[in-house]
Write an enzyme that holds these catalytic residues in place. Structure first.
Site, PDB file in Angstrom:
ATOM      1  N   SER A 403      36.957  35.844  32.837  1.00 57.22           N
ATOM      2  CA  SER A 403      38.163  36.671  32.824  1.00 57.22           C
ATOM      3  C   SER A 403      38.255  37.546  34.078  1.00 57.22           C
ATOM      4  CB  SER A 403      38.197  37.506  31.542  1.00 57.22           C
ATOM      5  OG  SER A 403      39.456  38.092  31.353  1.00 57.22           O
ATOM      6  N   LYS A 428      38.010  31.453  31.860  1.00 54.27           N
ATOM      7  CA  LYS A 428      38.983  32.139  30.999  1.00 54.27           C
ATOM      8  C   LYS A 428      40.028  32.772  31.901  1.00 54.27           C
ATOM      9  CE  LYS A 428      40.862  34.437  27.498  1.00 54.27           C
ATOM     10  NZ  LYS A 428      41.945  35.144  28.164  1.00 54.27           N
TER      11      LYS A 428
END
Length: 489
Positions: A403, A428
Site C-alpha cells: 500500500s 496492494k
C-alpha cells in the site's frame, strides 16, 4: 456527499517511543548479506454523489481495509501564558450574520431529519453507487448491462424488511468478486465516521464553500473525548490551532497540528455553525505520540564511509515529521549514504506515504497516478518541493511491503532516487470509498487504483526489486546514474 479521508492504519500497530529512536544494536536479517553494512533490522474535498456521503479511503493494509489507530503526531509547543489568558471566551460573530435568531436557525438546519426511505430505495441507492463508481480490477467481467439486469431481478419482488434489504445489498456486492467492496451496518459506518487521528477525538473534513475556498469542519466527534468535553460540536468549522490560522490547510496538515503527547494542551479556535459564535477552546490531549521511525549510523569500508539506516514500521501521522528529524540527525553525524527499510511495512496513511516520498524527489517529479471511472479518481500527484537529501539511497522491501509503502518505493525507484533491494512487494494498489446510505448504513466500494510514475499497475503483481541482496554503493551509484540518463533522454 463525498469526503476524502486522508488516513488509515496498518493491520497491526506496535507501541513506539514518542520521538525517533536511535538504535544502538540491530540484529542482521537472515536473508541479506552485506559485509559493509551490518546488523540491519527486519522491519476531504467534498462533492455531491447521489445523496450519499462517501469517505474516500486513501489507505489500508492489504488484509484490513478499515482499522483504528491511536498514533498521534509529535508535540506541538504549548501556547504562551498571554495566549492562554484569552481562552474559553466567545469572539465576535461574523459580520454576515445579523442576529442570534438567524444564527440559531442556521445551526438547527444541520439537524434536520433525513426523509424516510423504503427498503427498495436503500437497495437501489447502493446499486447506483456501484453503477457510477465501481472499478473492476479483478475479474473484468462487470458491465452496466449485467448490473442493470441484477437490479431488475432484485426489485421484481418486494423487500419486506430492512434486514432483508441489507442482506440483498451484501449479496449484490459479493457478486462483484472484489474482496474490498462490501456492506457496512449502521453501527460500523458510525464508528468509521468518528475515526480519530487527531488525538483529541475528532475527525476532520474539507468542505468547499462554493466560492473556490475550502473550510475544515468536524465530521465526527467521539463521545466523552477531550474535544467533546471541551465543547467542540459536530459540524464546527476549525479556524485556528494554537493561534495559527489554518485557512488553506488540508485536514491532514491540521491533524498534525492537533497531535501531541498525552496530557499536553492544544488550543482550538472553532465556529459553531455558519453563523454561530467563534470560541477558543483549550483541550488536553489523551493519547501518547508514537513514532514509527528508528535509525542508526553504520560505518563501512573500514570506517571511511558513514551510512544512515532508517526503519519505517508504518506510515502513521508521525512518519514524515519523524523521518525528517532522523535524516537531519544522521546528516549531522556525517551520513553520506542512506538505507530506508520498508520491509514488513503494511502501509497506513497514504497521504503520509506521499509526503514521505516528496522528501526525496525533485520539484515536479510524479509521486503517483490514480486511475478510475470517476473523473475525480483520475489524478496525478506531483512533488512541489526540493528534496531534503540527494545522497544515494537503498530502499529495502519484501512481500509484506504494501500500500503506502509501495507508493513510496515506486516513486523513489521510478524517479531514479533509490534502488530497491529484497523481495517483490505485496501488490496492494487499490482505492476504496465508503458511502453512507440514507438509513445510516454504508458501502465500501473500490473506485480506483494506483499507477506508478512508470505507469505500472501496483495491484496484484507488486514491485520487483533491483537486487535480491544489498549491493556495493558503487553499484548503487552506477544504477542510479544510468537511470537518470535514460530518464533525461
Amino acid at each position: 456527499m463525498r469526503l476524502l479521508l486522508p488516513f488509515s492504519s496498518p493491520l497491526s500497530a506496535t507501541s513506539s517511543p514518542s520521538t525517533p529512536q536511535f538504535i544502538p544494536e540491530l540484529p542482521p536479517p537472515s536473508q541479506f548479506d552485506y559485509s559493509g553494512l551490518t546488523k540491519i533490522l527486519k522491519k476531504s474535498v467534498i462533492g455531491t454523489l447521489t445523496g450519499a456521503l462517501s469517505l474516500t479511503l486513501v489507505f489500508s493494509s492489504p488484509i484490513s481495509s478499515v482499522a483504528a489507530t491511536n498514533d498521534p503526531y509529535l508535540s506541538v509547543n504549548p501556547p504562551s501564558s498571554s495566549f492562554e489568558s484569552s481562552l474559553n471566551h466567545f469572539d465576535s460573530a461574523p459580520e454576515d450574520c445579523p442576529n442570534e435568531e438567524e444564527a440559531d436557525t442556521e445551526i438547527q438546519d444541520d439537524d434536520i431529519e433525513p426523509q424516510l426511505v423504503t427498503n427498495e430505495g436503500i437497495v437501489e441507492e447502493a446499486w447506483e453507487i456501484v453503477n457510477g463508481a465501481f472499478l473492476d480490477t479483478r475479474s473484468h467481467s462487470w458491465t452496466p448491462e449485467t448490473w442493470q439486469k441484477q437490479k431488475d431481478d432484485i426489485l421484481a419482488s418486494p423487500i419486506k424488511s430492512r434486514s432483508k434489504a441489507h442482506e440483498v445489498i451484501k449479496n449484490m456486492l459479493a457478486s462483484l468478486g472484489d474482496q474490498y467492496t462490501r456492506f457496512l451496518s449502521p453501527d460500523e459506518f458510525s464508528r468509521m465516521s468518528k475515526y480519530d487521528i487527531t488525538g483529541i477525538g475528532i475527525n476532520l473534513r474539507e468542505v468547499s464553500d462554493g466560492g473556490g475556498n475550502v473550510k475544515l469542519k468536524v465530521l465526527g466527534l467521539v463521545l466523552d473525548s477531550a474535544a467533546d468535553i471541551a465543547g467542540v460540536k459536530q459540524g464546527d468549522e476549525i479556524l485556528a490551532v494554537n493561534g495559527m490560522d489554518v485557512s488553506g490547510k488540508s485536514s491532514f496538515e491540521v491533524s498534525s497540528l492537533l497531535q501531541g503527547p498525552s496530557k499536553t494542551f492544544v488550543v482550538l479556535k472553532v465556529k459553531h455553525g455558519k453563523c454561530g459564535p467563534v470560541k477558543s477552546l483549550k483541550i488536553q490531549r489523551q493519547v501518547n505520540a508514537q513514532t514509527p521511525v528508528s535509525y542508526r549510523l553504520e560505518k563501512v569500508d573500514n570506517g571511511t564511509v558513514s551510512v544512515g539506516y532508517i526503519r519505517l514500521k508504518e506510515f502513521n501521522a508521525l512518519a514524515r515529521k519523524d523521518l525528517v528529524i532522523a535524516m537531519k540527525r544522521l546528516l549531522d553525524k556525517g551520513a553520506s549514504y542512506f538505507v530506508m527499510d520498508l520491509r514488513d511495512n503494511l502501509g497506513g496513511l497514504v497521504q503520509a506515504g506521499i509526503e514521505t516520498a516528496k522528501l526525496f524527489l525533485d520539484e515536479g517529479d510524479t509521486v503517483i497516478y490514480t486511475a478510475g471511472r470517476d473523473p475525480e479518481a483520475q489524478k496525478t500527484v506531483v512533488s512541489d518541493k526540493k528534496p531534503l537529501i540527494t545522497a544515494p539511497l537503498i530502499v529495502m522491501v519484501n512481500n509484506r511491503t504494501a500500500s503506502a509503502s509501495e507508493i513510496v518505493a515506486s516513486a523513489l525507484h521510478d524517479n531514479c532516487k533509490a534502488v530497491l533491494v529484497g523481495e517483490r512487494t505485496y501488490g496492494k494498489g487499490l482505492i476504496q470509498s465508503v458511502y453512507e446510505l440514507r438509513d445510516g448504513s454504508g458501502v465500501v466500494v473500490t473506485i480506483g487504483k494506483y499507477v506508478t510514475p512508470n505507469h505500472m499497475d501496483i495491484n496484484g503483481g507488486g514491485i520487483e526489486p533491483d537486487f535480491r541482496n544489498l549491493p556495493a554503493w558503487d553499484e548503487v551509484k552506477e544504477r542510479l546514474s544510468k537511470c537518470s540518463i535514460l530518464q533525461q533522454s
